[in-house]
Design a protein around this motif. Sequence first.
Motif, PDB file in Angstrom:
ATOM      1  N   LEU A   6       0.846  -1.185   0.000  1.00  0.00           N
ATOM      2  CA  LEU A   6       0.000   0.000   0.000  1.00  0.00           C
ATOM      3  C   LEU A   6       0.889   1.245   0.000  1.00  0.00           C
ATOM      4  N   VAL A   7       0.655   2.140  -0.964  1.00  0.00           N
ATOM      5  CA  VAL A   7       1.437   3.369  -1.077  1.00  0.00           C
ATOM      6  C   VAL A   7       0.660   4.502  -0.394  1.00  0.00           C
ATOM      7  N   GLU A   8       1.146   4.938   0.760  1.00  0.00           N
ATOM      8  CA  GLU A   8       0.471   6.001   1.504  1.00  0.00           C
ATOM      9  C   GLU A   8       0.854   7.381   0.985  1.00  0.00           C
ATOM     10  N   ASN A   9       2.106   7.541   0.577  1.00  0.00           N
ATOM     11  CA  ASN A   9       2.622   8.837   0.107  1.00  0.00           C
ATOM     12  C   ASN A   9       2.942   8.744  -1.376  1.00  0.00           C
ATOM     13  N   PRO A  10       2.287   9.535  -2.230  1.00  0.00           N
ATOM     14  CA  PRO A  10       2.536   9.455  -3.678  1.00  0.00           C
ATOM     15  C   PRO A  10       4.002   9.656  -4.046  1.00  0.00           C
ATOM     16  N   GLN A  11       4.748  10.406  -3.244  1.00  0.00           N
ATOM     17  CA  GLN A  11       6.158  10.646  -3.533  1.00  0.00           C
ATOM     18  C   GLN A  11       6.991   9.376  -3.407  1.00  0.00           C
ATOM     19  N   ASP A  12       6.458   8.372  -2.723  1.00  0.00           N
ATOM     20  CA  ASP A  12       7.185   7.106  -2.551  1.00  0.00           C
ATOM     21  C   ASP A  12       6.912   6.120  -3.686  1.00  0.00           C
ATOM     22  N   LEU A  13       5.969   6.448  -4.560  1.00  0.00           N
ATOM     23  CA  LEU A  13       5.501   5.478  -5.549  1.00  0.00           C
ATOM     24  C   LEU A  13       6.611   4.995  -6.478  1.00  0.00           C
ATOM     25  N   ALA A  14       7.413   5.911  -7.008  1.00  0.00           N
ATOM     26  CA  ALA A  14       8.457   5.523  -7.966  1.00  0.00           C
ATOM     27  C   ALA A  14       9.468   4.572  -7.332  1.00  0.00           C
ATOM     28  N   GLU A  15       9.900   4.857  -6.110  1.00  0.00           N
ATOM     29  CA  GLU A  15      10.880   3.989  -5.442  1.00  0.00           C
ATOM     30  C   GLU A  15      10.261   2.640  -5.096  1.00  0.00           C
ATOM     31  N   ILE A  16       9.019   2.646  -4.632  1.00  0.00           N
ATOM     32  CA  ILE A  16       8.337   1.383  -4.330  1.00  0.00           C
ATOM     33  C   ILE A  16       8.190   0.553  -5.602  1.00  0.00           C
ATOM     34  N   ALA A  17       7.900   1.218  -6.714  1.00  0.00           N
ATOM     35  CA  ALA A  17       7.772   0.501  -7.988  1.00  0.00           C
ATOM     36  C   ALA A  17       9.088  -0.168  -8.367  1.00  0.00           C
ATOM     37  N   ARG A  18      10.201   0.529  -8.200  1.00  0.00           N
ATOM     38  CA  ARG A  18      11.507  -0.049  -8.559  1.00  0.00           C
ATOM     39  C   ARG A  18      11.833  -1.272  -7.694  1.00  0.00           C
ATOM     40  N   THR A  19      11.601  -1.175  -6.393  1.00  0.00           N
ATOM     41  CA  THR A  19      11.905  -2.319  -5.526  1.00  0.00           C
ATOM     42  C   THR A  19      10.948  -3.482  -5.782  1.00  0.00           C
TER      43      THR A  19
ATOM     44  N   THR B  67       3.663   5.714 -13.698  1.00  0.00           N
ATOM     45  CA  THR B  67       4.838   5.683 -12.823  1.00  0.00           C
ATOM     46  C   THR B  67       5.370   4.267 -12.667  1.00  0.00           C
ATOM     47  N   VAL B  68       4.482   3.314 -12.470  1.00  0.00           N
ATOM     48  CA  VAL B  68       4.910   1.920 -12.309  1.00  0.00           C
ATOM     49  C   VAL B  68       5.437   1.374 -13.637  1.00  0.00           C
ATOM     50  N   ALA B  69       4.817   1.745 -14.746  1.00  0.00           N
ATOM     51  CA  ALA B  69       5.281   1.284 -16.058  1.00  0.00           C
ATOM     52  C   ALA B  69       6.699   1.768 -16.346  1.00  0.00           C
ATOM     53  N   ASN B  70       7.059   2.966 -15.879  1.00  0.00           N
ATOM     54  CA  ASN B  70       8.422   3.468 -16.056  1.00  0.00           C
ATOM     55  C   ASN B  70       9.436   2.560 -15.375  1.00  0.00           C
ATOM     56  N   ALA B  71       9.065   1.972 -14.246  1.00  0.00           N
ATOM     57  CA  ALA B  71       9.960   1.046 -13.553  1.00  0.00           C
ATOM     58  C   ALA B  71       9.958  -0.327 -14.204  1.00  0.00           C
TER      59      ALA B  71
ATOM     60  N   GLN C 250       2.451  -1.049 -27.250  1.00  0.00           N
ATOM     61  CA  GLN C 250       3.280   0.084 -27.657  1.00  0.00           C
ATOM     62  C   GLN C 250       3.403   1.125 -26.545  1.00  0.00           C
ATOM     63  N   VAL C 251       4.601   1.682 -26.427  1.00  0.00           N
ATOM     64  CA  VAL C 251       4.890   2.717 -25.440  1.00  0.00           C
ATOM     65  C   VAL C 251       5.432   3.951 -26.158  1.00  0.00           C
ATOM     66  N   GLY C 252       4.950   5.127 -25.782  1.00  0.00           N
ATOM     67  CA  GLY C 252       5.503   6.376 -26.285  1.00  0.00           C
ATOM     68  C   GLY C 252       6.530   6.921 -25.307  1.00  0.00           C
ATOM     69  N   LEU C 253       7.501   7.667 -25.820  1.00  0.00           N
ATOM     70  CA  LEU C 253       8.521   8.286 -24.981  1.00  0.00           C
ATOM     71  C   LEU C 253       8.616   9.769 -25.302  1.00  0.00           C
ATOM     72  N   VAL C 254       8.772  10.594 -24.275  1.00  0.00           N
ATOM     73  CA  VAL C 254       9.151  11.988 -24.449  1.00  0.00           C
ATOM     74  C   VAL C 254      10.337  12.222 -23.522  1.00  0.00           C
ATOM     75  N   ASN C 255      11.497  12.478 -24.115  1.00  0.00           N
ATOM     76  CA  ASN C 255      12.741  12.613 -23.352  1.00  0.00           C
ATOM     77  C   ASN C 255      12.931  11.442 -22.385  1.00  0.00           C
ATOM     78  N   ASP C 256      12.628  10.236 -22.880  1.00  0.00           N
ATOM     79  CA  ASP C 256      12.790   8.978 -22.148  1.00  0.00           C
ATOM     80  C   ASP C 256      11.799   8.785 -21.009  1.00  0.00           C
ATOM     81  N   HIS C 257      10.774   9.643 -20.908  1.00  0.00           N
ATOM     82  CA  HIS C 257       9.674   9.413 -19.972  1.00  0.00           C
ATOM     83  C   HIS C 257       8.545   8.715 -20.739  1.00  0.00           C
ATOM     84  N   ILE C 258       8.045   7.648 -20.184  1.00  0.00           N
ATOM     85  CA  ILE C 258       6.979   6.867 -20.827  1.00  0.00           C
ATOM     86  C   ILE C 258       5.669   7.644 -20.865  1.00  0.00           C
ATOM     87  N   PHE C 259       4.922   7.500 -21.966  1.00  0.00           N
ATOM     88  CA  PHE C 259       3.499   7.841 -21.922  1.00  0.00           C
ATOM     89  C   PHE C 259       2.712   6.726 -22.616  1.00  0.00           C
TER      90      PHE C 259
END
Length: 315
Positions: free
Chosen positions: A45-58, A81-85, A130-139
């Motif tokens: 469970l992700v309580e703080n949105p700022q933790d989402l990217a790191e939680i996704a990587r782990t 965010t999770v797809a980027n990881a 298919q995945v789109g990229l803008v400056n290596d960020h997924i969309f």
Amino acid sequence: MPATQPAMPFFIILNAASGHKEAGDTRSIISRVMREAGREHHLRLVENPQDLAEIARTTVAQANQVGGAVVVAGGDGTINTVANAVLPSACPLGILPSGTFNYFGRTHRIPEDTQEAVRMLLNASPQPVQVGLVNDHIFLVNASLGLYPKLLEDREAWKQQYGRSRMVAMWAALASVIGARRQLHLHLTRGGEVASWRTPTLFVANNKLQMEQIGMAEADALDKGFLVAIAPRPVGTGALLWLALRGALGTLGQAGDVRSFALREMEVRQSKRHSRSIKVAVDGEILRLHEPLRFKVSPQPLYLLKDTVSTGGAA
């Protein structure tokens, strides 16, 4: 394509930022259906949105160690965010849509009802998407600059005051269009050719359902390895409102004041730069990216867990 086993464990990320009660209900449904199926699962469970990217990587690292899949419950921004990881690892990704519009999930016919979506995952297999990229960020849905990021910021403010619904989102969009003043001055480079455009917004799409809903003829290009760029010509507030209405009615592609084309790669610069960075909306989240903006189709697909029986095969 990554191999999958019938009993592959699921590592589930649940975004609780939208409300603890709703997240608690979703968590109960997920756990119950998984237990009934006897499927190994681990829920974070992700309580703080700022933790989402790191939680996704782990979580991706944990899933890869045992041949499992990552599953994310949330809206298009959380999924992004999770797809980027997930993307660099080729780990299978499952989604349980719970956002306002859920364009990504709806495009791939994933149920918006949590219980139905979890049950679908139990028999799903990974299919390339298919995945789109803008400056290596997924969309996965779209990326845009100009009026559209402003619209998203206004929409979030409206949601804070009036709640989350598609109707609130539509009224917020209307208010943003009425207040629109600024025009972008852009240089677009594609295939060695440079075009100079003035426009209130540049929108690069990677979602066929959204393109079909607003009536763009290039929607089918998204099935053929392309992205689609859309930019209205410089027009007044009344004409911009008319274009917004045509989009709601599914006839935007027939409007003479709209330019659009399919692309695999494109570079975008502002002709008058006030700073080295620019706000870009990526799947509903606002980023500040450095110029030039480089849009392209990712050479690496995302392996989405889909029910191939109900979806009619890979998309």
